[in-house]
Design an enzyme around this catalytic site. Sequence first.
Site, PDB file in Angstrom:
ATOM      1  N   THR A   4       0.827  -1.203   0.000  1.00  0.00           N
ATOM      2  CA  THR A   4       0.000   0.000   0.000  1.00  0.00           C
ATOM      3  C   THR A   4       0.860   1.251   0.000  1.00  0.00           C
ATOM      4  O   THR A   4       2.076   1.185   0.111  1.00  0.00           O
ATOM      5  CB  THR A   4      -0.942   0.028   1.217  1.00  0.00           C
ATOM      6  OG1 THR A   4      -2.006   0.925   0.957  1.00  0.00           O
ATOM      7  CG2 THR A   4      -0.230   0.448   2.477  1.00  0.00           C
ATOM      8  N   ALA A 159       1.356   5.345  -7.501  1.00  0.00           N
ATOM      9  CA  ALA A 159       0.609   4.234  -8.107  1.00  0.00           C
ATOM     10  C   ALA A 159       1.139   3.888  -9.496  1.00  0.00           C
ATOM     11  O   ALA A 159       1.081   2.724  -9.911  1.00  0.00           O
ATOM     12  CB  ALA A 159      -0.876   4.567  -8.168  1.00  0.00           C
ATOM     13  N   CYS A 162       4.691   2.005  -8.253  1.00  0.00           N
ATOM     14  CA  CYS A 162       4.652   0.872  -7.317  1.00  0.00           C
ATOM     15  C   CYS A 162       3.561  -0.126  -7.703  1.00  0.00           C
ATOM     16  O   CYS A 162       2.387   0.235  -7.769  1.00  0.00           O
ATOM     17  CB  CYS A 162       4.412   1.388  -5.894  1.00  0.00           C
ATOM     18  SG  CYS A 162       4.257   0.070  -4.677  1.00  0.00           S
ATOM     19  N   THR A 165       0.479  -0.570  -5.272  1.00  0.00           N
ATOM     20  CA  THR A 165      -0.344   0.622  -5.028  1.00  0.00           C
ATOM     21  C   THR A 165      -1.220   0.856  -6.243  1.00  0.00           C
ATOM     22  O   THR A 165      -0.748   0.766  -7.374  1.00  0.00           O
ATOM     23  CB  THR A 165       0.564   1.856  -4.791  1.00  0.00           C
ATOM     24  OG1 THR A 165       1.414   1.596  -3.670  1.00  0.00           O
ATOM     25  CG2 THR A 165      -0.244   3.108  -4.528  1.00  0.00           C
TER      26      THR A 165
END
Length: 176
Positions: A4, A159, A162, A165
């Site tokens: 996350t 996002a 990663c 994410t």
Amino acid sequence: MYGTTILSIRKDKSVIVIGDGQVSLGHTVIKSGAKKVRRLSSDSVIAGFAGATADAFTLFERLESKLDKHPGQLMRACVELAKDWRMDKYLRKLEAMMIVADKSISLVITGTGDVLEPEDGIAAIGSGGNFALSAAKALIDIKGISIEEIAKKAMKIAADICVYTNHNVVVEKIEG
């Protein structure tokens, strides 16, 4: 901590905590719309977590209990939680980190007993945390950009980079 990205930004007497919604199990996405940022203590505190979901819920409950014992004293409640987390045989095994914020302070809480206040008002945790943190730091001094725009742009960058994410974000804000 993988899985996350949670970002907190404090600017102009406001604080925002934003987190993505992806839940992964190994290399598989299990859920894309999880809510990892929530309000506690009669909505006066925002908390976001990275790490194992069940562990995070345990920590949310413990923090809520500490906030009930020490109303309006976020730092004290977090220090008490960190002490328990570090000393309790069961809690010591929890794998999570938290960012918590109220109208006056933002803190990162770790399982090693750390309660850290970011000196510039920006903090991030999770697998995409460094990407979001870097982006937020780059955007924070740009004139005319709101705290929401900074947070959303930083999370978009995280996002995009990663794999743990996603772009489904939950945003909570406390106005100063």
